[in-house]
Design an enzyme around this catalytic site. Structure first.
Site, PDB file in Angstrom:
ATOM      1  N   ASP A  13       0.843  -1.199   0.000  1.00  8.98           N
ATOM      2  CA  ASP A  13       0.000   0.000   0.000  1.00  8.98           C
ATOM      3  C   ASP A  13       0.880   1.252   0.000  1.00  8.98           C
ATOM      4  O   ASP A  13       1.551   1.555   0.989  1.00  8.98           O
ATOM      5  CB  ASP A  13      -0.884   0.008   1.251  1.00  8.98           C
ATOM      6  CG  ASP A  13      -1.814   1.217   1.272  1.00  8.98           C
ATOM      7  OD1 ASP A  13      -2.951   1.081   0.780  1.00  8.98           O
ATOM      8  OD2 ASP A  13      -1.411   2.283   1.763  1.00  8.98           O
ATOM      9  N   TYR A  49       3.079   9.903  -0.710  1.00  7.10           N
ATOM     10  CA  TYR A  49       4.162   9.349   0.121  1.00  7.10           C
ATOM     11  C   TYR A  49       5.531   9.561  -0.536  1.00  7.10           C
ATOM     12  O   TYR A  49       6.566   9.377   0.106  1.00  7.10           O
ATOM     13  CB  TYR A  49       3.972   7.845   0.386  1.00  7.10           C
ATOM     14  CG  TYR A  49       2.692   7.444   1.073  1.00  7.10           C
ATOM     15  CD1 TYR A  49       1.840   8.365   1.653  1.00  7.10           C
ATOM     16  CD2 TYR A  49       2.327   6.088   1.154  1.00  7.10           C
ATOM     17  CE1 TYR A  49       0.658   7.973   2.261  1.00  7.10           C
ATOM     18  CE2 TYR A  49       1.156   5.693   1.776  1.00  7.10           C
ATOM     19  CZ  TYR A  49       0.315   6.642   2.318  1.00  7.10           C
ATOM     20  OH  TYR A  49      -0.854   6.243   2.919  1.00  7.10           O
ATOM     21  N   LYS A  73      -2.694   5.748  -4.486  1.00  2.90           N
ATOM     22  CA  LYS A  73      -3.828   6.636  -4.180  1.00  2.90           C
ATOM     23  C   LYS A  73      -3.716   7.968  -4.906  1.00  2.90           C
ATOM     24  O   LYS A  73      -2.610   8.480  -5.122  1.00  2.90           O
ATOM     25  CB  LYS A  73      -3.891   6.899  -2.664  1.00  2.90           C
ATOM     26  CG  LYS A  73      -3.800   5.638  -1.824  1.00  2.90           C
ATOM     27  CD  LYS A  73      -4.019   5.856  -0.349  1.00  2.90           C
ATOM     28  CE  LYS A  73      -3.655   4.609   0.438  1.00  2.90           C
ATOM     29  NZ  LYS A  73      -2.235   4.563   0.849  1.00  2.90           N
ATOM     30  N   HIS A 102      -7.768   9.413  -2.053  1.00  2.00           N
ATOM     31  CA  HIS A 102      -7.085   9.433  -0.762  1.00  2.00           C
ATOM     32  C   HIS A 102      -7.926  10.078   0.349  1.00  2.00           C
ATOM     33  O   HIS A 102      -7.940   9.591   1.481  1.00  2.00           O
ATOM     34  CB  HIS A 102      -5.739  10.165  -0.917  1.00  2.00           C
ATOM     35  CG  HIS A 102      -4.701   9.726   0.052  1.00  2.00           C
ATOM     36  ND1 HIS A 102      -3.371   9.647  -0.252  1.00  2.00           N
ATOM     37  CD2 HIS A 102      -4.782   9.332   1.344  1.00  2.00           C
ATOM     38  CE1 HIS A 102      -2.690   9.223   0.801  1.00  2.00           C
ATOM     39  NE2 HIS A 102      -3.524   9.034   1.785  1.00  2.00           N
TER      40      HIS A 102
HETATM   41  P1  NDP Z   1       0.977   1.524  11.728  1.00  2.00           P
HETATM   42  O1  NDP Z   1      -0.168   1.426  12.660  1.00  2.00           O
HETATM   43  O2  NDP Z   1       1.154   0.503  10.676  1.00  2.00           O
HETATM   44  O3  NDP Z   1       2.296   1.641  12.621  1.00  2.00           O
HETATM   45  C1  NDP Z   1       3.553   1.836  12.034  1.00  2.00           C
HETATM   46  C2  NDP Z   1       4.558   2.093  13.174  1.00  2.00           C
HETATM   47  O4  NDP Z   1       4.605   0.948  14.015  1.00  2.00           O
HETATM   48  C3  NDP Z   1       5.952   2.338  12.693  1.00  2.00           C
HETATM   49  O5  NDP Z   1       6.519   3.288  13.575  1.00  2.00           O
HETATM   50  C4  NDP Z   1       6.628   0.996  12.846  1.00  2.00           C
HETATM   51  O6  NDP Z   1       8.008   1.153  13.117  1.00  2.00           O
HETATM   52  C5  NDP Z   1       5.925   0.440  14.065  1.00  2.00           C
HETATM   53  N1  NDP Z   1       5.794  -1.030  14.048  1.00  2.00           N
HETATM   54  C6  NDP Z   1       5.505  -1.815  12.982  1.00  2.00           C
HETATM   55  N2  NDP Z   1       5.439  -3.107  13.336  1.00  2.00           N
HETATM   56  C7  NDP Z   1       5.698  -3.147  14.669  1.00  2.00           C
HETATM   57  C8  NDP Z   1       5.778  -4.204  15.593  1.00  2.00           C
HETATM   58  N3  NDP Z   1       5.590  -5.477  15.229  1.00  2.00           N
HETATM   59  N4  NDP Z   1       6.069  -3.894  16.892  1.00  2.00           N
HETATM   60  C9  NDP Z   1       6.267  -2.607  17.264  1.00  2.00           C
HETATM   61  N5  NDP Z   1       6.196  -1.560  16.422  1.00  2.00           N
HETATM   62  C10 NDP Z   1       5.909  -1.832  15.124  1.00  2.00           C
HETATM   63  O7  NDP Z   1       0.909   3.014  11.126  1.00  2.00           O
HETATM   64  P2  NDP Z   1       0.799   3.710   9.714  1.00  2.00           P
HETATM   65  O8  NDP Z   1       0.247   5.055  10.010  1.00  2.00           O
HETATM   66  O9  NDP Z   1       2.050   3.630   8.953  1.00  2.00           O
HETATM   67  O10 NDP Z   1      -0.352   2.905   8.925  1.00  2.00           O
HETATM   68  C11 NDP Z   1      -0.092   1.794   8.104  1.00  2.00           C
HETATM   69  C12 NDP Z   1      -0.297   2.135   6.638  1.00  2.00           C
HETATM   70  O11 NDP Z   1      -1.615   2.617   6.388  1.00  2.00           O
HETATM   71  C13 NDP Z   1       0.579   3.298   6.143  1.00  2.00           C
HETATM   72  O12 NDP Z   1       1.927   2.941   6.008  1.00  2.00           O
HETATM   73  C14 NDP Z   1      -0.127   3.620   4.844  1.00  2.00           C
HETATM   74  O13 NDP Z   1       0.214   2.678   3.855  1.00  2.00           O
HETATM   75  C15 NDP Z   1      -1.589   3.496   5.269  1.00  2.00           C
HETATM   76  N6  NDP Z   1      -2.157   4.799   5.670  1.00  2.00           N
HETATM   77  C16 NDP Z   1      -3.172   5.326   4.913  1.00  2.00           C
HETATM   78  C17 NDP Z   1      -3.745   6.543   5.220  1.00  2.00           C
HETATM   79  C18 NDP Z   1      -4.838   7.074   4.374  1.00  2.00           C
HETATM   80  O14 NDP Z   1      -5.230   8.235   4.554  1.00  2.00           O
HETATM   81  N7  NDP Z   1      -5.376   6.305   3.459  1.00  2.00           N
HETATM   82  C19 NDP Z   1      -3.295   7.336   6.365  1.00  2.00           C
HETATM   83  C20 NDP Z   1      -2.248   6.690   7.133  1.00  2.00           C
HETATM   84  C21 NDP Z   1      -1.732   5.474   6.801  1.00  2.00           C
HETATM   85  P3  NDP Z   1       9.192   0.806  12.058  1.00  2.00           P
HETATM   86  O15 NDP Z   1       8.742   1.175  10.678  1.00  2.00           O
HETATM   87  O16 NDP Z   1      10.305   1.676  12.558  1.00  2.00           O
HETATM   88  O17 NDP Z   1       9.478  -0.648  12.207  1.00  2.00           O
END
Ligand code: NDP
Length: 271
Positions: A44, A49, A74, A105
């Site tokens: 995704d 981004y 998106k 989006h």
């Molecule tokens: P998430 O809820 O997926 O959390 C991501 C964070 O959690 C990062 O800091 C990552 O750290 C950490 N993390 C990941 N796995 C673990 C784990 N197993 N244990 C502990 N920490 C963990 O947040 P996002 O906001 O990134 O949401 C996911 C996806 O949703 C986005 O990447 C995007 O693709 C989508 N999205 C869509 C939006 C929209 O408007 N349509 C808005 C926001 C997000 P690290 O990377 O350092 O490992």
């Protein structure tokens, strides 16, 4: 085996994918390569981004047959007046001929362009530039307008959804209209206020899993698609290791009580 969801247009989408928001092009290329090696097939990204090139580079070096991949990008708010140009730009960066899923989006109601943008997405699907079309961050009135004015329902509504913001009313409305709900920020952006909950810790101990794995299992067992983001190899692997257990009904009901309506992102009506 990873679970697959059938969308209302007949296309199939993996229930768990990798998100890449806030990852640089290099981090994205690394994370996507890792993920594909582990077995993820759904990625995704979004034009805003600024890392579609990273996805494209990883896809090219992985050489996985195109029909085994599920790539989502998106349409950004400023491009709602010309979705076709925006998509062509994304396709170039992704090095693809089509995407599996193209999403509006944000509705941006104040801009009042999302219905026309939706009509363009319908056309682009007919032309084969995208296999499936959907939206993000649409509330019920925005969805109702799409249905009334075009009669075409999105296959997906991707919304902020995690234990602290469970959006049960919107999830149920989507389901009534055969729209699959996809959770963004499924881990509440790193689990603050979730991973340390006694219930989550207790379930992690019971199933010998991490708190993140319990939360991801809750998404899957609730019929949601989840796209956890990580650029850390061990976490990318951990987040995909959730197919060998299931939460029971009572456990799902207990997690339902963690909902405090806490948004981490903007309210779609106000953005
Ligand atoms: P998430 O809820 O997926 O959390 C991501 C964070 O959690 C990062 O800091 C990552 O750290 C950490 N993390 C990941 N796995 C673990 C784990 N197993 N244990 C502990 N920490 C963990 O947040 P996002 O906001 O990134 O949401 C996911 C996806 O949703 C986005 O990447 C995007 O693709 C989508 N999205 C869509 C939006 C929209 O408007 N349509 C808005 C926001 C997000 P690290 O990377 O350092 O490992």
């Amino acid at each position: 085996m990873q679970p697959i969801i059938k969308l209302h247009d007949g296309n199939l989408m993996p229930q768990l994918g990798l998100g890449v928001w806030q990852a640089s092009i290099e981090e994205t290329a690394f994370a996507v390569s890792q993920a594909l090696e582990i077995g993820y097939r759904s990625i995704d990204t979004a034009a805003i981004y600024q890392n579609e090139e990273g996805v494209g580079a990883a896809l090219q070096s992985a050489s996985i047959p195109r029909n085994e991949l599920f790539i989502t990008t998106k349409l950004w708010n400023d491009d709602q007046h010309d979705p076709q140009a925006a998509l062509e730009n994304s396709l170039k960066k992704l090095r693809l001929d089509y995407v599996d899923l193209y999403l509006i989006h944000w509705p941006k109601p104040a801009q009042d362009q999302y219905v026309d943008a939706w009509r363009s997405l319908i056309k682009m699907r007919q032309q084969g530039l995208v296999k499936s079309i959907g939206v993000c961050n649409f509330n019920i009135p925005h969805l109702q307008r799409l249905l009334e004015e075009t009669s075409v329902a999105p296959v997906i509504n991707q919304i902020e959804l995690h234990p602290l913001l469970q959006q049960r009313q919107l999830h149920a409305w989507n389901a009534t209209h055969h729209i699959i709900t996809e959770s963004w920020s499924p881990l509440a952006q790193g689990g603050e206020g979730v991973f340390d909950q006694a219930l989550i810790k207790k379930l992690a101990e019971k199933y010998n899993k991490s708190p993140a794995q319990i939360v991801l299992r809750w998404h899957l067992d609730s019929g949601l698609i989840a796209i956890p983001k990580s650029v850390t190899a061990a976490r990318i692997r951990e987040n995909f290791d959730v197919f060998d257990f299931k939460l029971d009904k009572d456990e799902l009901s207990e997690i339902a009580k963690l909902d405090i309506g806490k948004r981490l992102g903007p309210n779609p009506d106000l953005l």
